[in-house]
Write an enzyme that holds these catalytic residues in place. Structure first.
Site, PDB file in Angstrom:
ATOM      1  N   ASP A   2      -0.378   7.023  -3.779  1.00  0.00           N
ATOM      2  CA  ASP A   2      -0.393   5.972  -4.793  1.00  0.00           C
ATOM      3  C   ASP A   2       0.916   5.947  -5.576  1.00  0.00           C
ATOM      4  O   ASP A   2       1.549   6.977  -5.775  1.00  0.00           O
ATOM      5  CB  ASP A   2      -1.561   6.237  -5.752  1.00  0.00           C
ATOM      6  N   ASN A  50      -7.222  -3.128   0.008  1.00  0.00           N
ATOM      7  CA  ASN A  50      -5.812  -3.564   0.077  1.00  0.00           C
ATOM      8  C   ASN A  50      -5.629  -4.888   0.832  1.00  0.00           C
ATOM      9  O   ASN A  50      -4.600  -5.549   0.693  1.00  0.00           O
ATOM     10  CB  ASN A  50      -4.931  -2.489   0.722  1.00  0.00           C
TER      11      ASN A  50
HETATM   12  C1  FPP Z   1      -0.411   2.629  -2.850  1.00  0.00           C
HETATM   13  O1  FPP Z   1       0.604   2.332  -3.792  1.00  0.00           O
HETATM   14  C2  FPP Z   1       0.164   2.631  -1.508  1.00  0.00           C
HETATM   15  C3  FPP Z   1      -0.193   1.769  -0.505  1.00  0.00           C
HETATM   16  C4  FPP Z   1      -1.220   0.740  -0.687  1.00  0.00           C
HETATM   17  C5  FPP Z   1       0.463   1.808   0.806  1.00  0.00           C
HETATM   18  C6  FPP Z   1       0.883   3.149   1.326  1.00  0.00           C
HETATM   19  C7  FPP Z   1       1.864   2.921   2.428  1.00  0.00           C
HETATM   20  C8  FPP Z   1       2.963   3.658   2.672  1.00  0.00           C
HETATM   21  C9  FPP Z   1       3.266   4.894   1.949  1.00  0.00           C
HETATM   22  C10 FPP Z   1       3.990   3.263   3.712  1.00  0.00           C
HETATM   23  C11 FPP Z   1       3.529   3.058   5.108  1.00  0.00           C
HETATM   24  C12 FPP Z   1       2.557   4.062   5.608  1.00  0.00           C
HETATM   25  C13 FPP Z   1       2.738   4.827   6.720  1.00  0.00           C
HETATM   26  C14 FPP Z   1       1.646   5.732   7.157  1.00  0.00           C
HETATM   27  C15 FPP Z   1       3.976   4.814   7.504  1.00  0.00           C
HETATM   28  P1  FPP Z   1       0.435   1.024  -4.677  1.00  0.00           P
HETATM   29  O2  FPP Z   1       1.105  -0.089  -3.970  1.00  0.00           O
HETATM   30  O3  FPP Z   1      -1.013   0.802  -4.976  1.00  0.00           O
HETATM   31  O4  FPP Z   1       1.200   1.430  -5.983  1.00  0.00           O
HETATM   32  P2  FPP Z   1       0.888   0.967  -7.457  1.00  0.00           P
HETATM   33  O5  FPP Z   1      -0.495   1.427  -7.793  1.00  0.00           O
HETATM   34  O6  FPP Z   1       1.946   1.654  -8.263  1.00  0.00           O
HETATM   35  O7  FPP Z   1       1.031  -0.534  -7.478  1.00  0.00           O
END
Ligand code: FPP
Length: 241
Positions: A2, A50
């Site tokens: 996250d 998501n």
């Molecule tokens: C949550 O942060 C993260 C995600 C929804 C996506 C995770 C994806 C990656 C790390 C990259 C691709 C994955 C792989 C396995 C190569 P958020 O967007 O919810 O952050 P926030 O809460 O600060 O908005």
């Protein structure tokens, strides 16, 4: 994993840039886990919720995932890494699903480490899938209602051959499980760090593992009975070590 969005906002960059940097953290953490001989690592990469994000962000995340799989596949073969996935694969775009299934198939006999990607995943969704699988078997006469116990339930989750996690790390400081593994984390040690996922690298991972090693895992027993400090892979299946 996250905090990609918050990291991007703090840097004055787009959310997608945050995910891109998050992908580098994925590579770093898989590599470090391999070197430390951690046998199982699950990464919660994309939740069922998501899908509600703006189309551009979902599209970019799917692209990052696909390029990750294509780029990392030779390394997975070189180092004996098996890839598995949990979640509702049917919702993934056809190209991503095909690439994912190809890499799962290609790496299926690797046995030094298992990386599980949680994709289009939610804990409740998995529980519903498990209940449906068991109900179907009961309907077909393969199982009787009285057969259902913890082992049967575990065996009908998305990855029956992956032990329950010893340690659950949540980045970006949120004190929530957010619909991640619900059944599997019954005895997992929880570690929450304010570090945002794009900044979660060797030092932070090392700190989490050191903290885990200081924990005393009792699995419901008394302090005297459970005199051993925490060990990785001590709690497979929720049973005691
Ligand atoms: C949550 O942060 C993260 C995600 C929804 C996506 C995770 C994806 C990656 C790390 C990259 C691709 C994955 C792989 C396995 C190569 P958020 O967007 O919810 O952050 P926030 O809460 O600060 O908005």
């Amino acid at each position: 994993m996250d905090g990609n969005g918050r990291w991007a906002t703090l840097q004055g960059k787009s959310r997608i840039e945050g995910h891109r940097r998050g992908k580098t953290s994925v590579r770093v953490i898989v590599e470090m886990s391999r070197k430390l001989r951690i046998p199982y690592l699950t990464l919660f990469a994309f939740s069922t919720e998501n899908w509600l994000r703006p189309h551009d962000e979902v599209y970019a995340l799917m692209g990052l995932l696909e390029t990750y799989l294509i780029a990392e596949q030779p390394k997975m073969m070189r180092y004996g890494i098996r890839l598995q996935a949990v979640g509702d694969r049917d919702r993934l775009p056809a190209n991503v699903r095909r690439t994912l299934e190809d890499v799962i198939e290609l790496t299926r006999d690797n046995n030094r480490m298992t990386v599980v990607l949680a994709l289009s995943y939610s804990g409740r969704d998995e529980v519903v899938r498990m209940a449906n699988k068991i109900a179907r078997k009961i309907g077909d006469g393969e199982l009787q209602p009285g057969d259902i116990d913890e082992e049967i339930v575990s065996n009908h989750m998305d990855t029956p051959d992956v032990p329950d996690p010893d340690l659950l790390i949540r980045t970006s400081g949120e004190m929530r499980i957010s619909n991640f593994y619900l059944w599997q984390i019954a005895y997992s040690e929880l570690y929450v760090t304010p570090t945002l996922w794009p900044d979660f690298r060797e030092r932070e991972y090392h700190q989490a593992l050191m903290e885990f090693q200081r924990r005393r895992r009792r699995f419901g027993r008394t302090d005297e009975q459970a005199s051993e400090p925490a060990r990785l892979n001590a709690g497979s299946g929720g049973s005691e070590s």
